[in-house]
Design a protein around this motif. Structure first.
Motif, PDB file in Angstrom:
ATOM      1  N   GLU A 156       0.936  -0.952   0.137  1.00 43.82           N
ATOM      2  CA  GLU A 156      -0.257   0.080   0.004  1.00 43.82           C
ATOM      3  C   GLU A 156       1.223   1.128   0.193  1.00 43.82           C
ATOM      4  OE1 GLU A 156      -2.134  -0.798   3.559  1.00 43.82           O
ATOM      5  OE2 GLU A 156      -3.415  -1.905   3.148  1.00 43.82           O
ATOM      6  N   LEU A 157       0.012   2.276  -0.922  1.00 45.87           N
ATOM      7  CA  LEU A 157       1.184   3.622  -1.085  1.00 45.87           C
ATOM      8  C   LEU A 157       0.717   3.787   0.673  1.00 45.87           C
ATOM      9  CD1 LEU A 157       0.816   4.316  -4.697  1.00 45.87           C
ATOM     10  CD2 LEU A 157       2.864   3.508  -3.341  1.00 45.87           C
ATOM     11  N   MET A 158       1.449   5.156   1.136  1.00 53.13           N
ATOM     12  CA  MET A 158       1.621   5.885   2.504  1.00 53.13           C
ATOM     13  C   MET A 158       0.951   7.055   1.616  1.00 53.13           C
ATOM     14  SD  MET A 158       4.091   4.822   4.998  1.00 53.13           S
ATOM     15  CE  MET A 158       3.536   6.186   6.202  1.00 53.13           C
ATOM     16  N   PRO A 159       0.210   7.639   2.425  1.00 54.51           N
ATOM     17  CA  PRO A 159       0.099   9.115   1.951  1.00 54.51           C
ATOM     18  C   PRO A 159       1.243  10.327   2.001  1.00 54.51           C
ATOM     19  CG  PRO A 159      -1.336   8.834   4.190  1.00 54.51           C
ATOM     20  CD  PRO A 159      -0.471   7.664   3.780  1.00 54.51           C
ATOM     21  N   ARG A 160       1.581  11.653   1.141  1.00 55.85           N
ATOM     22  CA  ARG A 160       2.661  12.458   1.507  1.00 55.85           C
ATOM     23  C   ARG A 160       2.813  12.593   2.906  1.00 55.85           C
ATOM     24  NH1 ARG A 160       6.822  11.337   0.455  1.00 55.85           N
ATOM     25  NH2 ARG A 160       7.476  13.041   0.102  1.00 55.85           N
ATOM     26  N   PRO A 161       3.397  13.961   3.637  1.00 59.35           N
ATOM     27  CA  PRO A 161       3.413  14.275   5.104  1.00 59.35           C
ATOM     28  C   PRO A 161       2.613  15.360   4.848  1.00 59.35           C
ATOM     29  CG  PRO A 161       5.196  13.972   3.949  1.00 59.35           C
ATOM     30  CD  PRO A 161       4.877  13.462   3.361  1.00 59.35           C
ATOM     31  N   GLU A 162       1.981  15.606   5.590  1.00 57.29           N
ATOM     32  CA  GLU A 162       0.938  17.357   5.442  1.00 57.29           C
ATOM     33  C   GLU A 162       2.821  18.172   6.373  1.00 57.29           C
ATOM     34  OE1 GLU A 162      -2.022  17.501   5.279  1.00 57.29           O
ATOM     35  OE2 GLU A 162      -2.959  15.620   4.888  1.00 57.29           O
TER      36      GLU A 162
END
Length: 332
Positions: A254-260
């Motif tokens: 699974e791909l992680m979301p990019r940092p906020e």
């Protein structure tokens, strides 16, 4: 999109690297503070900035800080450059005695002042000498010797396969291949097919390098080349998260979301404090300017922020600028 790829550990000599994602040696980037951040994010192997064998021999004051390391970094490789076999071997022994786990030979640096001295990627033009350097070091060291090469010196002299075979025959435990020629520097698209050709030509591990900016890039490189590991260079500038994302993707699919934005702010400020602790406020703040540019690339108001940061003189000023601009980015 889910990954169907599972990775084997990368084994270099007697060193086993569970996650085969390597932080490339980069001058002015991979100092001790930044290596710590990448290690925490999951980088499997760290490299120092490149160190001159001649500089070590003449006890240049610049070499000491470049070879500073901590126990938590292991496994860690030192990268040295030069073109005199016996001198390289002598200095490699000295580096080994400092406690490094691997020693890498730079045969890929394209910078004119390095190449004009016959070092770095100039060795791509002299495979016989390159082999002598590797053999001299491998014969003297008990830790693995690795080599970083390019596709070739220019498009008329594409000899990465020949260089990799010589490296293997001379005692190298692994070879990293950047899919660009010296004349390309870092422009254009990396040629991953040359990495595949090297992988098919040698039995030692082959580490792919060039244009890995995301887990999907790494998966594509694996599919196209069959490489054993991935060396992340420009994709890691201002982006230590790439290692966490790579590990997560290949472990879970699974791909992680990019940092906020707030996570980016916290990382910048932590990095800055570490730089100051390691190098002092005057140097640390000034060296952080390029890192802030990389961390904020593509964010709203990044150009204005960079201009302000380039005038910051203290950690207090830097924090105020980052936080004020961070709030503006969120508003937008």
């Amino acid at each position: 999109m889910k990954s169907s790829s599972r990775l084997n550990p990368l084994i270099i000599g007697d060193i086993e690297i569970e996650h085969p994602f390597l932080l490339a040696p980069m001058a002015g980037v991979t100092d001790l503070p930044y290596r710590l951040l990448c290690k925490e994010m999951g980088a499997g192997l760290l490299y120092t900035e490149m160190v001159s064998a001649k500089g070590m021999y003449y006890n240049s004051p610049n070499t000491g800080p470049l070879l500073a390391k901590e126990e938590w970094e292991r496994p860690i490789a030192a990268q040295i450059f030069g073109s005199e076999p016996e001198l390289m071997a002598d200095m490699a022994v000295r580096v080994q005695e400092m406690g490094f786990d691997l020693i890498d030979i730079n045969m890929g640096c394209p910078v004119p002042k390095i190449v004009n001295n016959g070092d770095g990627s100039a060795l791509m033009k002299d495979p016989v000498l390159a082999g002598k350097i590797i053999k001299a070091m491998a014969d003297r060291l008990s830790v693995p010797v690795t080599v970083k090469i390019r596709k070739g010196f220019d498009d008329e002299h594409v000899n990465a396969v020949e260089m990799a075979k010589i490296a293997e025959q001379s005692g190298a435990a692994a070879v990293a291949v950047h899919g660009r020629t010296r004349e390309q520097y870092y422009s254009g698209k990396a040629d991953w097919d040359i990495i595949r050709q090297v992988k098919e030509a040698v039995s030692i591990p082959v580490i792919g390098n060039g244009d890995i900016n995301s887990p999907l890039d790494a998966e594509a490189m694996l599919r196209e080349t069959g490489c054993d590991g991935f060396m992340i260079a420009r994709g890691a500038k201002g982006n230590p998260w790439i290692f966490k994302e790579l590990c997560h993707y290949f472990d879970t699919g699974e791909l992680m979301p990019r940092p906020e934005i707030e996570e980016i702010i916290q990382m910048i400020l932590r990095h800055a404090r570490m730089m100051i602790e390691y190098k002092g406020e005057y140097i640390g703040i000034r060296e952080m300017r390029k890192h802030v540019s990389w961390y904020t690339h593509g964010l709203a108001g990044a150009a204005k922020l960079r201009d302000q940061v380039n005038h910051a003189e203290s950690i207090g000023e830097l924090e105020a600028i980052i936080r004020n601009n961070g709030a503006s980015s969120v508003d937008k």
